[in-house]
Design a protein around this motif. Structure first.
Motif: not given
Length: 630
Positions: A502-510, A198-206, A56-67
Protein backbone atom coordinates in the motif's frame (compact mmCIF):
# COMPACT_ATOMS: atom_id res chain seq x y z
CA UNK A 1 11.10 49.65 -19.96
CA UNK A 2 11.57 47.79 -16.72
CA UNK A 3 12.07 44.17 -15.81
CA UNK A 4 10.52 42.30 -12.93
CA UNK A 5 10.61 38.69 -11.82
CA UNK A 6 7.37 36.87 -12.54
CA UNK A 7 5.83 34.51 -10.07
CA UNK A 8 7.57 31.14 -10.25
CA UNK A 9 5.97 28.18 -11.96
CA UNK A 10 6.82 25.03 -10.10
CA UNK A 11 7.43 21.66 -11.69
CA UNK A 12 7.98 18.45 -9.76
CA UNK A 13 10.70 16.28 -11.20
CA UNK A 14 10.70 12.72 -9.90
CA UNK A 15 13.15 9.93 -10.47
CA UNK A 16 12.50 6.37 -9.39
CA UNK A 17 15.47 4.06 -8.94
CA UNK A 18 15.34 0.71 -7.26
CA UNK A 19 18.10 -1.88 -6.85
CA UNK A 20 16.35 -5.18 -6.44
CA UNK A 21 18.23 -8.14 -5.01
CA UNK A 22 16.06 -10.70 -6.81
CA UNK A 23 15.17 -12.47 -3.59
CA UNK A 24 16.26 -12.48 0.02
CA UNK A 25 18.91 -15.09 -0.83
CA UNK A 26 20.50 -13.14 -3.67
CA UNK A 27 21.65 -10.39 -1.32
CA UNK A 28 24.78 -12.33 -0.36
CA UNK A 29 25.89 -12.40 -3.99
CA UNK A 30 26.30 -8.61 -4.10
CA UNK A 31 29.03 -6.75 -2.28
CA UNK A 32 28.02 -4.59 0.66
CA UNK A 33 28.28 -1.36 -1.33
CA UNK A 34 28.24 -1.10 -5.12
CA UNK A 35 28.49 2.00 -7.23
CA UNK A 36 26.08 3.06 -9.92
CA UNK A 37 25.58 6.13 -12.08
CA UNK A 38 22.18 7.33 -13.19
CA UNK A 39 21.88 9.89 -15.97
CA UNK A 40 18.58 11.64 -16.60
CA UNK A 41 17.82 13.67 -19.70
CA UNK A 42 15.05 16.06 -18.72
CA UNK A 43 15.01 17.88 -22.04
CA UNK A 44 11.40 18.84 -22.90
CA UNK A 45 11.72 17.54 -26.46
CA UNK A 46 12.42 14.02 -25.20
CA UNK A 47 9.64 13.98 -22.62
CA UNK A 48 6.44 11.97 -23.12
CA UNK A 49 3.14 12.34 -21.30
CA UNK A 50 1.96 9.44 -19.12
CA UNK A 51 -1.79 8.66 -19.42
CA UNK A 52 -3.93 10.47 -16.89
CA UNK A 53 -5.44 7.12 -15.92
CA UNK A 54 -2.26 5.10 -15.34
CA UNK A 55 -2.63 4.13 -11.69
CA UNK A 56 -5.94 3.37 -10.02
CA UNK A 57 -7.54 0.80 -7.75
CA UNK A 58 -9.44 -2.44 -8.15
CA UNK A 59 -12.11 -3.43 -5.66
CA UNK A 60 -13.41 -6.96 -5.46
CA UNK A 61 -15.78 -8.44 -2.91
CA UNK A 62 -13.17 -10.86 -1.52
CA UNK A 63 -11.87 -11.31 2.04
CA UNK A 64 -15.05 -9.55 3.27
CA UNK A 65 -13.69 -6.36 1.70
CA UNK A 66 -17.17 -4.88 1.29
CA UNK A 67 -19.55 -6.86 3.50
CA UNK A 68 -18.02 -6.30 6.93
CA UNK A 69 -15.41 -4.01 5.36
CA UNK A 70 -15.65 -0.60 3.69
CA UNK A 71 -19.46 -0.85 3.72
CA UNK A 72 -20.18 0.38 7.24
CA UNK A 73 -23.31 -1.66 7.87
CA UNK A 74 -22.75 -3.52 11.16
CA UNK A 75 -25.46 -6.21 10.95
CA UNK A 76 -24.56 -9.45 9.18
CA UNK A 77 -27.34 -11.22 7.21
CA UNK A 78 -29.68 -8.28 7.87
CA UNK A 79 -32.67 -9.75 6.02
CA UNK A 80 -32.33 -13.41 7.10
CA UNK A 81 -31.96 -14.40 3.46
CA UNK A 82 -28.46 -15.94 3.65
CA UNK A 83 -29.98 -19.36 4.34
CA UNK A 84 -31.69 -19.33 0.97
CA UNK A 85 -35.27 -18.82 -0.24
CA UNK A 86 -36.57 -22.14 1.04
CA UNK A 87 -37.90 -21.91 4.58
CA UNK A 88 -37.35 -22.69 7.36
CA UNK A 89 -33.69 -21.84 6.87
CA UNK A 90 -30.46 -21.18 8.74
CA UNK A 91 -30.38 -17.66 10.25
CA UNK A 92 -26.65 -17.67 11.05
CA UNK A 93 -25.07 -15.55 12.55
CA UNK A 94 -28.27 -14.58 14.39
CA UNK A 95 -28.98 -16.36 17.69
CA UNK A 96 -31.80 -16.24 20.22
CA UNK A 97 -31.86 -14.29 23.47
CA UNK A 98 -33.26 -16.71 26.00
CA UNK A 99 -33.76 -20.40 25.22
CA UNK A 100 -36.06 -22.54 23.13
CA UNK A 101 -38.53 -22.81 26.00
CA UNK A 102 -39.05 -19.06 26.07
CA UNK A 103 -38.91 -18.04 22.40
CA UNK A 104 -39.40 -19.72 19.02
CA UNK A 105 -37.92 -18.25 15.83
CA UNK A 106 -38.11 -19.46 12.23
CA UNK A 107 -37.90 -17.97 8.76
CA UNK A 108 -40.90 -17.89 6.48
CA UNK A 109 -41.87 -16.22 3.19
CA UNK A 110 -44.03 -13.37 4.52
CA UNK A 111 -41.72 -10.40 3.99
CA UNK A 112 -43.28 -7.14 2.83
CA UNK A 113 -40.67 -6.94 0.00
CA UNK A 114 -41.21 -8.74 -3.28
CA UNK A 115 -37.49 -8.97 -4.06
CA UNK A 116 -36.60 -10.31 -0.62
CA UNK A 117 -39.46 -12.49 0.53
CA UNK A 118 -37.76 -14.13 3.52
CA UNK A 119 -38.73 -12.83 6.97
CA UNK A 120 -38.18 -13.97 10.54
CA UNK A 121 -41.16 -14.96 12.65
CA UNK A 122 -40.66 -14.80 16.42
CA UNK A 123 -43.10 -16.27 18.91
CA UNK A 124 -42.71 -15.51 22.62
CA UNK A 125 -43.52 -18.66 24.62
CA UNK A 126 -42.95 -17.45 28.16
CA UNK A 127 -45.50 -15.66 30.35
CA UNK A 128 -42.95 -14.81 33.03
CA UNK A 129 -40.02 -14.02 30.76
CA UNK A 130 -36.45 -13.28 31.98
CA UNK A 131 -35.75 -9.76 33.21
CA UNK A 132 -33.65 -8.97 30.16
CA UNK A 133 -36.38 -10.09 27.79
CA UNK A 134 -36.27 -12.62 24.96
CA UNK A 135 -35.57 -12.17 21.28
CA UNK A 136 -32.68 -12.36 18.83
CA UNK A 137 -29.20 -10.86 18.61
CA UNK A 138 -26.63 -10.33 15.86
CA UNK A 139 -22.84 -10.34 16.47
CA UNK A 140 -22.08 -8.45 13.26
CA UNK A 141 -18.96 -9.30 11.31
CA UNK A 142 -16.75 -10.76 14.05
CA UNK A 143 -18.01 -8.10 16.44
CA UNK A 144 -19.30 -4.54 16.14
CA UNK A 145 -17.00 -1.65 16.97
CA UNK A 146 -19.30 0.43 19.20
CA UNK A 147 -17.64 3.70 20.23
CA UNK A 148 -18.67 5.97 23.07
CA UNK A 149 -20.33 9.20 21.97
CA UNK A 150 -21.22 8.05 18.46
CA UNK A 151 -24.75 7.67 17.06
CA UNK A 152 -25.77 4.40 15.44
CA UNK A 153 -28.81 4.21 13.18
CA UNK A 154 -31.06 1.22 12.62
CA UNK A 155 -33.87 0.50 10.18
CA UNK A 156 -36.27 -2.36 10.86
CA UNK A 157 -39.64 -3.51 9.53
CA UNK A 158 -41.76 -5.17 12.21
CA UNK A 159 -45.41 -6.22 12.36
CA UNK A 160 -47.34 -7.88 15.19
CA UNK A 161 -50.95 -9.05 15.72
CA UNK A 162 -51.25 -6.84 18.81
CA UNK A 163 -49.34 -4.01 20.51
CA UNK A 164 -45.94 -5.30 21.65
CA UNK A 165 -43.09 -3.69 23.57
CA UNK A 166 -39.93 -3.95 21.43
CA UNK A 167 -36.51 -2.83 22.62
CA UNK A 168 -33.49 -2.50 20.32
CA UNK A 169 -30.17 -2.41 22.16
CA UNK A 170 -26.42 -2.41 21.60
CA UNK A 171 -24.78 -4.64 24.17
CA UNK A 172 -21.39 -6.02 25.12
CA UNK A 173 -20.36 -9.25 23.42
CA UNK A 174 -21.49 -11.34 26.39
CA UNK A 175 -24.82 -9.53 26.53
CA UNK A 176 -24.31 -8.48 30.14
CA UNK A 177 -23.79 -4.76 29.54
CA UNK A 178 -26.38 -2.60 27.78
CA UNK A 179 -24.45 0.08 25.87
CA UNK A 180 -27.39 1.91 24.28
CA UNK A 181 -31.03 1.70 23.34
CA UNK A 182 -32.36 3.84 20.53
CA UNK A 183 -35.34 4.77 18.37
CA UNK A 184 -35.31 2.99 15.01
CA UNK A 185 -34.15 5.33 12.20
CA UNK A 186 -32.42 4.98 8.80
CA UNK A 187 -28.71 5.51 7.92
CA UNK A 188 -25.91 3.80 5.97
CA UNK A 189 -22.55 4.53 4.31
CA UNK A 190 -18.84 3.68 4.10
CA UNK A 191 -16.21 3.28 6.82
CA UNK A 192 -14.48 6.65 6.61
CA UNK A 193 -11.09 5.49 7.91
CA UNK A 194 -10.82 2.91 5.13
CA UNK A 195 -12.02 5.29 2.43
CA UNK A 196 -9.46 7.88 3.57
CA UNK A 197 -6.72 5.38 2.78
CA UNK A 198 -8.08 5.10 -0.76
CA UNK A 199 -8.20 8.89 -1.08
CA UNK A 200 -4.52 9.04 -0.09
CA UNK A 201 -3.67 6.91 -3.13
CA UNK A 202 -5.25 9.51 -5.44
CA UNK A 203 -6.60 6.77 -7.73
CA UNK A 204 -7.51 7.76 -11.27
CA UNK A 205 -9.96 4.89 -11.75
CA UNK A 206 -11.95 2.33 -9.76
CA UNK A 207 -12.46 -1.12 -11.27
CA UNK A 208 -15.44 -2.90 -9.71
CA UNK A 209 -17.03 -5.17 -8.45
CA UNK A 210 -14.57 -7.95 -9.38
CA UNK A 211 -12.83 -10.19 -10.28
CA UNK A 212 -14.12 -13.68 -9.92
CA UNK A 213 -16.96 -12.21 -7.86
CA UNK A 214 -18.44 -10.99 -11.16
CA UNK A 215 -18.37 -14.44 -12.77
CA UNK A 216 -19.40 -16.70 -9.91
CA UNK A 217 -18.42 -20.34 -9.72
CA UNK A 218 -21.84 -20.84 -11.30
CA UNK A 219 -23.90 -18.26 -13.14
CA UNK A 220 -26.73 -18.54 -10.64
CA UNK A 221 -24.41 -16.95 -8.08
CA UNK A 222 -22.92 -14.24 -10.30
CA UNK A 223 -23.25 -10.56 -9.34
CA UNK A 224 -26.55 -9.13 -10.61
CA UNK A 225 -26.61 -5.35 -10.74
CA UNK A 226 -30.44 -5.09 -10.73
CA UNK A 227 -30.61 -6.95 -7.44
CA UNK A 228 -28.09 -4.55 -5.87
CA UNK A 229 -29.97 -1.27 -6.38
CA UNK A 230 -32.97 0.25 -4.64
CA UNK A 231 -33.62 0.42 -0.88
CA UNK A 232 -31.05 -1.63 1.05
CA UNK A 233 -33.65 -3.50 3.05
CA UNK A 234 -35.33 -4.73 -0.15
CA UNK A 235 -32.20 -6.12 -1.80
CA UNK A 236 -32.24 -9.92 -1.76
CA UNK A 237 -28.47 -10.32 -1.53
CA UNK A 238 -26.66 -13.37 -2.88
CA UNK A 239 -24.12 -16.05 -2.02
CA UNK A 240 -20.69 -15.34 -3.51
CA UNK A 241 -19.74 -18.93 -4.27
CA UNK A 242 -16.20 -18.14 -5.43
CA UNK A 243 -15.14 -16.65 -2.10
CA UNK A 244 -17.73 -18.59 -0.09
CA UNK A 245 -19.73 -16.05 1.86
CA UNK A 246 -23.05 -14.26 1.75
CA UNK A 247 -23.31 -10.60 0.74
CA UNK A 248 -26.37 -8.47 1.44
CA UNK A 249 -25.40 -6.27 -1.54
CA UNK A 250 -25.80 -3.10 0.50
CA UNK A 251 -22.61 -2.17 -1.36
CA UNK A 252 -24.14 -2.46 -4.82
CA UNK A 253 -23.83 -1.06 -8.32
CA UNK A 254 -25.15 2.37 -7.30
CA UNK A 255 -22.81 2.60 -4.28
CA UNK A 256 -19.78 1.69 -6.43
CA UNK A 257 -20.67 4.53 -8.80
CA UNK A 258 -20.99 6.86 -5.82
CA UNK A 259 -17.62 5.70 -4.46
CA UNK A 260 -15.97 6.40 -7.82
CA UNK A 261 -17.44 9.90 -7.70
CA UNK A 262 -16.27 10.47 -4.12
CA UNK A 263 -12.73 9.34 -5.00
CA UNK A 264 -12.60 11.43 -8.17
CA UNK A 265 -11.87 8.18 -10.03
CA UNK A 266 -13.20 7.02 -13.38
CA UNK A 267 -15.56 4.05 -12.88
CA UNK A 268 -14.71 0.82 -14.72
CA UNK A 269 -17.77 -1.45 -14.70
CA UNK A 270 -16.80 -5.11 -15.02
CA UNK A 271 -19.90 -7.06 -16.03
CA UNK A 272 -20.68 -10.72 -16.52
CA UNK A 273 -20.76 -11.76 -20.18
CA UNK A 274 -22.71 -14.97 -19.69
CA UNK A 275 -19.69 -16.92 -18.44
CA UNK A 276 -18.88 -18.34 -15.01
CA UNK A 277 -16.16 -20.70 -13.84
CA UNK A 278 -18.29 -23.76 -14.62
CA UNK A 279 -21.12 -22.83 -17.00
CA UNK A 280 -21.66 -20.55 -20.00
CA UNK A 281 -24.49 -19.06 -22.01
CA UNK A 282 -24.44 -19.97 -25.70
CA UNK A 283 -23.97 -16.95 -27.95
CA UNK A 284 -27.23 -17.83 -29.72
CA UNK A 285 -29.21 -16.96 -26.58
CA UNK A 286 -27.03 -14.23 -25.05
CA UNK A 287 -29.41 -11.40 -26.06
CA UNK A 288 -31.12 -11.03 -22.62
CA UNK A 289 -27.70 -10.63 -20.98
CA UNK A 290 -26.78 -7.93 -23.51
CA UNK A 291 -30.00 -6.06 -22.80
CA UNK A 292 -29.30 -6.31 -19.07
CA UNK A 293 -25.92 -4.59 -19.53
CA UNK A 294 -27.43 -1.88 -21.72
CA UNK A 295 -29.95 -1.25 -18.95
CA UNK A 296 -27.11 -0.98 -16.43
CA UNK A 297 -25.48 1.69 -18.59
CA UNK A 298 -28.76 3.57 -18.88
CA UNK A 299 -29.03 3.45 -15.08
CA UNK A 300 -25.59 5.06 -14.83
CA UNK A 301 -25.65 7.42 -17.82
CA UNK A 302 -29.27 7.92 -18.80
CA UNK A 303 -31.22 11.10 -18.23
CA UNK A 304 -33.43 11.39 -15.17
CA UNK A 305 -36.39 10.94 -17.54
CA UNK A 306 -35.24 7.61 -18.96
CA UNK A 307 -36.53 4.30 -17.61
CA UNK A 308 -33.44 3.34 -15.64
CA UNK A 309 -32.07 6.85 -15.22
CA UNK A 310 -35.25 7.70 -13.34
CA UNK A 311 -34.50 4.85 -10.91
CA UNK A 312 -31.07 6.35 -10.28
CA UNK A 313 -32.63 9.79 -9.81
CA UNK A 314 -35.14 8.38 -7.33
CA UNK A 315 -32.23 7.00 -5.33
CA UNK A 316 -30.87 10.52 -4.96
CA UNK A 317 -28.56 11.09 -7.95
CA UNK A 318 -30.36 12.89 -10.78
CA UNK A 319 -27.11 13.68 -12.61
CA UNK A 320 -25.65 10.82 -14.72
CA UNK A 321 -22.47 9.02 -13.69
CA UNK A 322 -19.65 9.33 -16.26
CA UNK A 323 -19.13 5.66 -17.08
CA UNK A 324 -16.67 5.60 -19.99
CA UNK A 325 -14.99 2.22 -19.46
CA UNK A 326 -16.41 -1.28 -19.29
CA UNK A 327 -14.71 -4.65 -19.11
CA UNK A 328 -16.55 -7.39 -20.96
CA UNK A 329 -16.11 -10.28 -18.53
CA UNK A 330 -13.27 -11.19 -16.21
CA UNK A 331 -10.48 -13.61 -17.13
CA UNK A 332 -12.75 -15.40 -19.62
CA UNK A 333 -10.75 -15.31 -22.85
CA UNK A 334 -10.26 -19.06 -23.10
CA UNK A 335 -13.92 -19.94 -22.49
CA UNK A 336 -15.92 -21.57 -25.29
CA UNK A 337 -18.45 -18.78 -25.87
CA UNK A 338 -16.37 -15.78 -24.80
CA UNK A 339 -15.47 -14.41 -28.23
CA UNK A 340 -18.96 -14.86 -29.62
CA UNK A 341 -20.57 -13.30 -26.56
CA UNK A 342 -17.96 -10.53 -26.49
CA UNK A 343 -18.84 -9.40 -30.01
CA UNK A 344 -22.55 -9.24 -29.14
CA UNK A 345 -21.83 -6.99 -26.17
CA UNK A 346 -19.24 -4.95 -28.07
CA UNK A 347 -21.48 -4.18 -31.04
CA UNK A 348 -24.52 -3.31 -28.91
CA UNK A 349 -22.55 -0.99 -26.60
CA UNK A 350 -20.68 0.65 -29.50
CA UNK A 351 -23.98 1.46 -31.18
CA UNK A 352 -25.66 2.81 -28.04
CA UNK A 353 -22.63 4.49 -26.43
CA UNK A 354 -19.91 5.16 -29.02
CA UNK A 355 -17.65 6.90 -26.49
CA UNK A 356 -17.39 3.98 -24.06
CA UNK A 357 -14.03 2.21 -24.20
CA UNK A 358 -14.30 -1.56 -24.04
CA UNK A 359 -11.74 -3.89 -22.50
CA UNK A 360 -11.20 -7.42 -23.77
CA UNK A 361 -10.12 -10.30 -21.52
CA UNK A 362 -7.70 -11.51 -24.19
CA UNK A 363 -4.01 -10.57 -24.05
CA UNK A 364 -2.80 -8.41 -26.93
CA UNK A 365 0.75 -7.78 -25.69
CA UNK A 366 2.44 -10.37 -27.92
CA UNK A 367 0.12 -10.57 -30.92
CA UNK A 368 -2.88 -8.67 -32.32
CA UNK A 369 -6.34 -9.58 -31.10
CA UNK A 370 -8.78 -11.30 -33.45
CA UNK A 371 -11.62 -9.06 -32.31
CA UNK A 372 -12.14 -5.30 -31.83
CA UNK A 373 -11.24 -3.69 -28.49
CA UNK A 374 -10.07 -0.38 -27.08
CA UNK A 375 -7.95 -2.06 -24.41
CA UNK A 376 -6.90 -5.56 -23.48
CA UNK A 377 -6.48 -6.98 -20.00
CA UNK A 378 -2.88 -8.13 -19.51
CA UNK A 379 -2.52 -11.53 -17.85
CA UNK A 380 0.20 -13.96 -16.87
CA UNK A 381 -1.13 -17.50 -16.65
CA UNK A 382 -0.04 -20.21 -14.24
CA UNK A 383 -1.75 -23.15 -12.59
CA UNK A 384 -2.28 -23.36 -8.85
CA UNK A 385 -2.27 -27.14 -8.73
CA UNK A 386 -3.65 -27.51 -5.22
CA UNK A 387 -6.91 -25.83 -6.25
CA UNK A 388 -6.96 -26.84 -9.94
CA UNK A 389 -7.81 -23.23 -10.78
CA UNK A 390 -6.14 -21.00 -13.35
CA UNK A 391 -5.52 -17.44 -12.15
CA UNK A 392 -4.81 -15.39 -15.31
CA UNK A 393 -3.45 -12.28 -13.65
CA UNK A 394 -0.06 -10.90 -12.61
CA UNK A 395 0.26 -12.80 -9.33
CA UNK A 396 3.73 -14.29 -8.99
CA UNK A 397 6.88 -14.36 -6.86
CA UNK A 398 9.01 -11.27 -6.28
CA UNK A 399 11.91 -12.21 -8.56
CA UNK A 400 9.60 -12.97 -11.48
CA UNK A 401 7.60 -9.77 -11.07
CA UNK A 402 10.80 -7.73 -10.84
CA UNK A 403 11.99 -9.24 -14.10
CA UNK A 404 8.62 -8.50 -15.70
CA UNK A 405 9.38 -4.76 -15.55
CA UNK A 406 10.62 -5.03 -19.14
CA UNK A 407 7.67 -7.09 -20.44
CA UNK A 408 6.15 -4.30 -22.52
CA UNK A 409 9.51 -3.28 -23.98
CA UNK A 410 8.96 -6.04 -26.53
CA UNK A 411 5.37 -5.15 -27.41
CA UNK A 412 4.97 -3.82 -30.95
CA UNK A 413 4.18 -0.12 -31.28
CA UNK A 414 2.75 -0.67 -34.77
CA UNK A 415 -0.62 -1.94 -35.79
CA UNK A 416 -4.30 -1.04 -35.57
CA UNK A 417 -6.10 -0.12 -32.41
CA UNK A 418 -8.96 -2.43 -33.36
CA UNK A 419 -10.03 -4.72 -36.17
CA UNK A 420 -13.34 -2.87 -36.47
CA UNK A 421 -14.84 -1.41 -39.63
CA UNK A 422 -12.80 1.77 -39.27
CA UNK A 423 -9.15 1.03 -38.56
CA UNK A 424 -7.14 3.48 -36.52
CA UNK A 425 -3.35 3.38 -36.57
CA UNK A 426 -3.20 4.06 -32.85
CA UNK A 427 -1.74 1.25 -30.76
CA UNK A 428 -4.26 -0.66 -28.65
CA UNK A 429 -3.68 -0.02 -24.95
CA UNK A 430 -3.02 -2.51 -22.15
CA UNK A 431 -4.82 -2.60 -18.82
CA UNK A 432 -2.82 -4.41 -16.12
CA UNK A 433 -5.90 -4.91 -13.97
CA UNK A 434 -4.41 -7.12 -11.24
CA UNK A 435 -0.76 -7.28 -10.16
CA UNK A 436 0.92 -8.33 -6.91
CA UNK A 437 3.71 -10.46 -5.50
CA UNK A 438 2.16 -13.67 -4.22
CA UNK A 439 3.06 -16.87 -2.40
CA UNK A 440 6.09 -17.65 -0.23
CA UNK A 441 8.06 -14.41 -0.35
CA UNK A 442 4.96 -12.23 -0.08
CA UNK A 443 3.88 -13.30 3.40
CA UNK A 444 0.98 -11.10 4.49
CA UNK A 445 2.58 -8.14 2.75
CA UNK A 446 6.38 -8.03 2.97
CA UNK A 447 8.90 -5.30 2.21
CA UNK A 448 10.38 -7.60 -0.43
CA UNK A 449 7.05 -7.83 -2.22
CA UNK A 450 6.70 -4.05 -2.33
CA UNK A 451 10.21 -3.65 -3.81
CA UNK A 452 9.42 -6.02 -6.68
CA UNK A 453 6.08 -4.33 -7.30
CA UNK A 454 7.73 -0.92 -7.39
CA UNK A 455 10.18 -2.15 -10.01
CA UNK A 456 7.29 -3.53 -12.07
CA UNK A 457 5.52 -0.16 -11.93
CA UNK A 458 8.62 1.68 -13.17
CA UNK A 459 8.42 -0.56 -16.22
CA UNK A 460 4.78 0.37 -16.71
CA UNK A 461 5.66 4.06 -16.47
CA UNK A 462 8.38 3.60 -19.07
CA UNK A 463 5.93 1.79 -21.37
CA UNK A 464 2.97 4.03 -20.66
CA UNK A 465 2.68 4.80 -24.37
CA UNK A 466 0.93 1.40 -24.60
CA UNK A 467 -0.04 0.77 -20.95
CA UNK A 468 -3.12 2.82 -20.11
CA UNK A 469 -4.04 1.56 -16.64
CA UNK A 470 -2.77 -0.60 -13.78
CA UNK A 471 -4.13 -1.61 -10.37
CA UNK A 472 -2.97 -3.72 -7.44
CA UNK A 473 -5.12 -6.57 -6.12
CA UNK A 474 -6.63 -7.50 -3.80
CA UNK A 475 -7.26 -4.14 -2.22
CA UNK A 476 -8.69 -5.15 1.20
CA UNK A 477 -8.66 -8.09 3.59
CA UNK A 478 -10.70 -8.51 6.75
CA UNK A 479 -8.32 -10.08 9.28
CA UNK A 480 -11.04 -12.62 10.11
CA UNK A 481 -11.31 -13.84 6.51
CA UNK A 482 -7.82 -14.24 5.06
CA UNK A 483 -8.94 -16.01 1.91
CA UNK A 484 -6.25 -14.32 -0.19
CA UNK A 485 -2.93 -12.92 0.95
CA UNK A 486 -1.29 -10.50 0.67
CA UNK A 487 -3.52 -7.44 0.27
CA UNK A 488 -2.95 -3.68 0.32
CA UNK A 489 -5.07 -2.81 3.39
CA UNK A 490 -5.77 -5.04 6.41
CA UNK A 491 -8.63 -4.31 8.82
CA UNK A 492 -10.98 -5.73 11.42
CA UNK A 493 -14.04 -4.17 13.01
CA UNK A 494 -12.02 -1.41 14.71
CA UNK A 495 -8.43 -1.36 13.40
CA UNK A 496 -6.66 -1.02 10.08
CA UNK A 497 -3.20 -0.67 8.56
CA UNK A 498 -1.50 -0.52 5.17
CA UNK A 499 0.94 -3.19 4.04
CA UNK A 500 4.27 -2.12 2.45
CA UNK A 501 2.56 -2.67 -0.92
CA UNK A 502 0.00 0.00 0.00
CA UNK A 503 2.68 2.49 1.02
CA UNK A 504 4.66 1.77 -2.14
CA UNK A 505 1.66 2.85 -4.21
CA UNK A 506 1.51 6.24 -2.46
CA UNK A 507 4.90 7.03 -3.99
CA UNK A 508 3.47 6.50 -7.49
CA UNK A 509 0.33 8.58 -7.01
CA UNK A 510 1.67 11.58 -8.97
CA UNK A 511 2.64 9.49 -12.01
CA UNK A 512 -0.71 9.63 -13.78
CA UNK A 513 -0.64 12.53 -16.23
CA UNK A 514 3.04 13.31 -15.53
CA UNK A 515 5.86 13.66 -18.10
CA UNK A 516 8.36 10.80 -18.25
CA UNK A 517 12.01 11.27 -19.26
CA UNK A 518 14.68 8.90 -20.62
CA UNK A 519 17.33 7.59 -18.22
CA UNK A 520 20.61 5.67 -18.48
CA UNK A 521 21.97 3.42 -15.72
CA UNK A 522 25.65 2.45 -15.57
CA UNK A 523 26.51 -0.28 -13.09
CA UNK A 524 27.92 -3.78 -12.85
CA UNK A 525 24.51 -4.74 -11.54
CA UNK A 526 22.36 -2.70 -13.91
CA UNK A 527 20.21 -5.79 -14.47
CA UNK A 528 19.10 -5.48 -10.85
CA UNK A 529 18.22 -1.81 -11.15
CA UNK A 530 14.88 -0.29 -12.07
CA UNK A 531 14.30 3.42 -12.55
CA UNK A 532 12.03 6.07 -13.97
CA UNK A 533 12.11 9.86 -14.05
CA UNK A 534 9.06 12.10 -14.26
CA UNK A 535 8.07 15.74 -13.98
CA UNK A 536 4.65 17.11 -13.15
CA UNK A 537 2.95 20.34 -12.24
CA UNK A 538 2.58 21.23 -8.57
CA UNK A 539 1.32 24.35 -6.87
CA UNK A 540 4.15 24.57 -4.35
CA UNK A 541 7.28 22.50 -5.01
CA UNK A 542 9.50 20.76 -7.58
CA UNK A 543 11.23 17.46 -6.82
CA UNK A 544 13.67 14.84 -8.08
CA UNK A 545 12.99 11.38 -6.62
CA UNK A 546 15.44 8.46 -6.37
CA UNK A 547 14.76 5.01 -4.91
CA UNK A 548 17.31 2.20 -4.44
CA UNK A 549 18.76 -0.62 -2.32
CA UNK A 550 22.30 -0.87 -0.90
CA UNK A 551 24.21 1.11 -3.49
CA UNK A 552 26.43 4.18 -3.71
CA UNK A 553 24.61 6.13 -6.39
CA UNK A 554 25.71 9.11 -8.43
CA UNK A 555 22.81 11.00 -9.99
CA UNK A 556 23.43 13.32 -12.94
CA UNK A 557 20.69 15.36 -14.62
CA UNK A 558 20.74 17.36 -17.83
CA UNK A 559 18.19 19.38 -19.75
CA UNK A 560 16.46 20.75 -16.66
CA UNK A 561 14.64 24.02 -17.18
CA UNK A 562 15.34 24.99 -13.57
CA UNK A 563 18.08 24.87 -10.94
CA UNK A 564 18.06 22.54 -7.95
CA UNK A 565 17.16 24.14 -4.65
CA UNK A 566 18.41 22.34 -1.52
CA UNK A 567 15.76 24.16 0.49
CA UNK A 568 12.65 22.03 0.31
CA UNK A 569 14.41 18.93 -1.01
CA UNK A 570 13.65 15.77 0.92
CA UNK A 571 14.57 12.10 1.18
CA UNK A 572 11.84 9.53 1.78
CA UNK A 573 12.94 6.03 2.75
CA UNK A 574 10.92 2.86 3.28
CA UNK A 575 13.05 0.14 4.83
CA UNK A 576 13.37 -2.33 7.67
CA UNK A 577 15.98 -4.59 9.25
CA UNK A 578 14.66 -7.65 7.40
CA UNK A 579 13.41 -7.77 3.85
CA UNK A 580 10.56 -10.05 4.94
CA UNK A 581 9.30 -7.62 7.61
CA UNK A 582 5.58 -6.79 7.59
CA UNK A 583 3.19 -4.37 9.26
CA UNK A 584 0.59 -5.56 11.78
CA UNK A 585 -2.12 -4.29 14.14
CA UNK A 586 0.42 -4.24 16.96
CA UNK A 587 3.05 -2.48 14.82
CA UNK A 588 1.22 -0.82 11.90
CA UNK A 589 4.11 1.51 11.02
CA UNK A 590 7.00 -0.94 11.01
CA UNK A 591 7.49 -0.54 7.24
CA UNK A 592 6.29 2.88 6.08
CA UNK A 593 7.93 5.74 4.17
CA UNK A 594 9.74 8.26 6.41
CA UNK A 595 10.61 11.73 5.08
CA UNK A 596 13.62 13.90 6.05
CA UNK A 597 15.37 16.99 4.68
CA UNK A 598 17.96 16.47 1.93
CA UNK A 599 20.59 19.17 2.39
CA UNK A 600 23.07 18.06 -0.30
CA UNK A 601 20.58 18.22 -3.15
CA UNK A 602 22.23 19.17 -6.48
CA UNK A 603 22.01 18.37 -10.23
CA UNK A 604 24.88 15.96 -9.59
CA UNK A 605 25.03 14.30 -6.21
CA UNK A 606 26.10 11.09 -4.56
CA UNK A 607 23.96 9.20 -2.08
CA UNK A 608 24.40 5.93 -0.20
CA UNK A 609 21.26 3.90 0.19
CA UNK A 610 20.39 1.53 3.01
CA UNK A 611 20.01 -2.22 2.40
CA UNK A 612 16.46 -3.43 1.69
CA UNK A 613 15.24 0.11 1.13
CA UNK A 614 12.87 1.85 -1.20
CA UNK A 615 14.26 5.38 -1.18
CA UNK A 616 12.80 8.49 -2.73
CA UNK A 617 14.91 11.63 -3.06
CA UNK A 618 12.84 14.72 -3.86
CA UNK A 619 15.01 17.50 -5.25
CA UNK A 620 13.25 20.86 -5.27
CA UNK A 621 13.58 22.72 -8.56
CA UNK A 622 13.54 26.51 -8.53
CA UNK A 623 12.22 28.18 -11.66
CA UNK A 624 11.67 31.85 -12.43
CA UNK A 625 11.62 34.06 -15.51
CA UNK A 626 11.99 37.74 -16.39
CA UNK A 627 9.25 39.64 -18.17
CA UNK A 628 9.52 43.01 -19.85
CA UNK A 629 7.17 45.74 -18.69
CA UNK A 630 6.75 49.12 -20.45
Amino acid sequence: MAFKEASSRTIIFRLLLLLFLGSKYLASEIEATQTATLKVDASPQLARKIPETLFGIFFEEINHAGAGGIWAELVSNRGFEAGGPHTPSNIDPWSIVGDDSSVFVATDRTSCFSRNIVALRMEVLCDDCPAGGVGIYNPGFWGMNIEDGKTYNLVMYVKAPEPTDLTVSLTSSDGQQNLASATITLGHGFRTELISMLLDLKPRFLRFPGGCFVEGDWLRNAFRWRESIGPWEERPGHFGDVWHYWTDDGLGYYEFLQLSEDLGAAPIWVFNNGVSHHDEVDTAVIAPFVKDVLDSLEFARGSADSKWGSVRAAMGHPEPFPVKYVAIGNEDCGKTFYRGNYLKFYNAIRQAYPDIQMISNCDGSSRPLDHPADMYDFHVRFLLLSLFVSFPAVYTDSKTLFNMRNTFDKTSRNGPKTLDVVLSMVQMQAFVSEYAVWRSDAGRGSLLASLAEAAFLTGLEKNSDIVQMASYAPLFVNDNDQTWNPDAIVFNSWQHYGTPSYWMQTIFRESSGAMIHPITISSKYSGSLAASAITWQDSENSFLRVKANSVSLTITTSGLQASVNALGSTATVMTSSNVMDENSFSNPNKVVPLKNELRNAAPQMQVTLAPHSFSSFDLALAQSRLVAEM
